[in-house]
Design an enzyme around this catalytic site. Structure first.
Site, PDB file in Angstrom:
ATOM      1  N   GLY A  26       0.767  -1.235   0.000  1.00  0.00           N
ATOM      2  CA  GLY A  26       0.000   0.000   0.000  1.00  0.00           C
ATOM      3  C   GLY A  26       0.801   1.288   0.000  1.00  0.00           C
ATOM      4  O   GLY A  26       0.367   2.289   0.568  1.00  0.00           O
ATOM      5  N   THR A  27       1.962   1.302  -0.679  1.00  0.00           N
ATOM      6  CA  THR A  27       2.705   2.569  -0.711  1.00  0.00           C
ATOM      7  C   THR A  27       1.971   3.602  -1.573  1.00  0.00           C
ATOM      8  O   THR A  27       2.025   4.799  -1.287  1.00  0.00           O
ATOM      9  CB  THR A  27       4.164   2.399  -1.192  1.00  0.00           C
ATOM     10  OG1 THR A  27       4.171   1.906  -2.532  1.00  0.00           O
ATOM     11  CG2 THR A  27       4.945   1.468  -0.293  1.00  0.00           C
ATOM     12  N   ASN A  28       1.289   3.155  -2.611  1.00  0.00           N
ATOM     13  CA  ASN A  28       0.478   4.103  -3.395  1.00  0.00           C
ATOM     14  C   ASN A  28      -0.694   4.617  -2.562  1.00  0.00           C
ATOM     15  O   ASN A  28      -1.052   5.792  -2.636  1.00  0.00           O
ATOM     16  CB  ASN A  28      -0.021   3.458  -4.688  1.00  0.00           C
ATOM     17  CG  ASN A  28       1.028   3.492  -5.785  1.00  0.00           C
ATOM     18  OD1 ASN A  28       1.280   4.531  -6.373  1.00  0.00           O
ATOM     19  ND2 ASN A  28       1.670   2.356  -6.027  1.00  0.00           N
ATOM     20  N   ILE A  35      -9.437  -9.679  -9.799  1.00  0.00           N
ATOM     21  CA  ILE A  35     -10.049  -9.150 -11.021  1.00  0.00           C
ATOM     22  C   ILE A  35     -11.511  -8.838 -10.719  1.00  0.00           C
ATOM     23  O   ILE A  35     -12.247  -9.719 -10.257  1.00  0.00           O
ATOM     24  CB  ILE A  35      -9.979 -10.200 -12.170  1.00  0.00           C
ATOM     25  CG1 ILE A  35      -8.539 -10.673 -12.401  1.00  0.00           C
ATOM     26  CG2 ILE A  35     -10.595  -9.641 -13.452  1.00  0.00           C
ATOM     27  CD1 ILE A  35      -7.572  -9.627 -12.881  1.00  0.00           C
ATOM     28  N   LEU A  36     -11.926  -7.598 -10.968  1.00  0.00           N
ATOM     29  CA  LEU A  36     -13.324  -7.241 -10.724  1.00  0.00           C
ATOM     30  C   LEU A  36     -14.180  -7.739 -11.890  1.00  0.00           C
ATOM     31  O   LEU A  36     -13.789  -7.581 -13.049  1.00  0.00           O
ATOM     32  CB  LEU A  36     -13.463  -5.722 -10.588  1.00  0.00           C
ATOM     33  CG  LEU A  36     -12.797  -5.125  -9.344  1.00  0.00           C
ATOM     34  CD1 LEU A  36     -12.717  -3.602  -9.462  1.00  0.00           C
ATOM     35  CD2 LEU A  36     -13.524  -5.536  -8.077  1.00  0.00           C
ATOM     36  N   ASN A  61      -7.032   2.400 -12.182  1.00  0.00           N
ATOM     37  CA  ASN A  61      -5.959   1.510 -11.734  1.00  0.00           C
ATOM     38  C   ASN A  61      -4.620   2.101 -12.159  1.00  0.00           C
ATOM     39  O   ASN A  61      -4.546   2.872 -13.120  1.00  0.00           O
ATOM     40  CB  ASN A  61      -6.142   0.133 -12.389  1.00  0.00           C
ATOM     41  CG  ASN A  61      -5.079  -0.857 -11.963  1.00  0.00           C
ATOM     42  OD1 ASN A  61      -4.740  -0.959 -10.779  1.00  0.00           O
ATOM     43  ND2 ASN A  61      -4.524  -1.585 -12.914  1.00  0.00           N
ATOM     44  N   HIS A  74      -0.778   0.838 -13.356  1.00  0.00           N
ATOM     45  CA  HIS A  74      -0.075  -0.351 -13.838  1.00  0.00           C
ATOM     46  C   HIS A  74       1.406  -0.011 -14.027  1.00  0.00           C
ATOM     47  O   HIS A  74       1.729   1.042 -14.590  1.00  0.00           O
ATOM     48  CB  HIS A  74      -0.689  -0.794 -15.169  1.00  0.00           C
ATOM     49  CG  HIS A  74      -0.124  -2.077 -15.675  1.00  0.00           C
ATOM     50  ND1 HIS A  74      -0.497  -3.298 -15.164  1.00  0.00           N
ATOM     51  CD2 HIS A  74       0.813  -2.331 -16.612  1.00  0.00           C
ATOM     52  CE1 HIS A  74       0.191  -4.248 -15.773  1.00  0.00           C
ATOM     53  NE2 HIS A  74       0.986  -3.690 -16.662  1.00  0.00           N
TER      54      HIS A  74
HETATM   55  C1  GRF Z   1       2.244  -0.855  -7.963  1.00  0.00           C
HETATM   56  O1  GRF Z   1       3.479  -1.021  -8.556  1.00  0.00           O
HETATM   57  C2  GRF Z   1       1.156  -0.757  -9.000  1.00  0.00           C
HETATM   58  O2  GRF Z   1       1.625  -0.421 -10.259  1.00  0.00           O
HETATM   59  C3  GRF Z   1       0.600  -2.134  -9.072  1.00  0.00           C
HETATM   60  O3  GRF Z   1       0.764  -2.675  -7.789  1.00  0.00           O
HETATM   61  C4  GRF Z   1       1.842  -2.048  -7.122  1.00  0.00           C
HETATM   62  C5  GRF Z   1       1.344  -1.689  -5.769  1.00  0.00           C
HETATM   63  O4  GRF Z   1       2.362  -1.252  -4.921  1.00  0.00           O
HETATM   64  N1  GRF Z   1      -0.755  -2.115  -9.553  1.00  0.00           N
HETATM   65  P1  GRF Z   1       2.007  -0.660  -3.504  1.00  0.00           P
HETATM   66  O5  GRF Z   1       1.208  -1.713  -2.740  1.00  0.00           O
HETATM   67  O6  GRF Z   1       1.226   0.588  -3.697  1.00  0.00           O
HETATM   68  O7  GRF Z   1       3.343  -0.411  -2.868  1.00  0.00           O
END
Ligand code: GRF
Length: 189
Positions: free
Chosen positions: A12-14, A86-87, A101, A103
């Protein structure tokens, strides 16, 4: 006030970056009303630390049905942030234009089933690509096929490894995901 729901499966860093941007106002006039994970993961802990409602719905056939039951009615945007389930097509269609999303590659290349995490970077390196990057796109029934919202690339250097590639891409993700969210929510970039 826009309401964002984030779906996660991993570290969950994003998600953290989005939480920080909401708190700092970089994503203005919005709140994360719910974080949902399809398995136990650190993403849930990140949400709880910020007093954001966090729920686990086990992955599997009934995930989207269960999600619908707890999804706030006023949800403006569903953000997938490292979400690995997958939704189903029906769910994507009913929330068309409201699910995005990120990617870790330059779609339409290196997307689709099985293309996640290091599998993507591995394929990019093996293909001898000159560049890679990250893509934010709408989620539709076709895996990684929805319209592209934002994309940023960089040149692959000599001696690039899975680790260096992954790090560079994460940095790009932290830059473009908040911008893409603002774009979709019609906030200034
Ligand atoms: C990211 O690299 C994103 O592109 C992919 O999953 C990864 C999630 O990383 N869909 P994080 O959990 O947000 O660190």
């Amino acid at each position: 006030m826009k309401n964002i729901v984030v779906l996660v499966s991993g570290g969950g860093t994003n998600l953290q970056r989005i939480i920080d941007c909401v708190e700092s106002g970089e994503i203005p006039d919005a709140q994360i009303s719910l974080v949902v994970a399809d398995r136990d993961c650190f993403g849930l802990e990140r949400a709880k630390k910020h007093q954001i409602k966090a729920e686990k719905i086990p992955r599997g056939k009934s995930f989207s049905e269960e999600l619908k039951k707890i999804l706030p009615e006023n949800t403006d945007l569903i953000v997938l942030a490292g979400f690995l389930s997958i939704l189903p097509a029906e769910f994507c269609t009913s929330f068309s234009g409201k699910i995005i999303n990120i990617h870790p590659a330059l779609l339409p290349k290196f997307g689709g089933k099985g293309m996640w995490g290091n599998h993507v970077h591995d394929a990019v390196l093996k293909a001898g690509e000159k560049e890679s990057g990250a893509t934010v796109h709408y989620v539709t029934a076709g895996i990684d096929e929805g319209e592209i919202i934002l994309q940023k690339s960089f040149e692959i250097s000599e001696g690039e490894t899975l680790e260096t590639l992954a790090q560079k891409i994460h940095d790009i993700e932290f830059e473009i995901y908040p911008k893409a969210i603002n774009k979709v929510l019609n906030f200034p970039l």
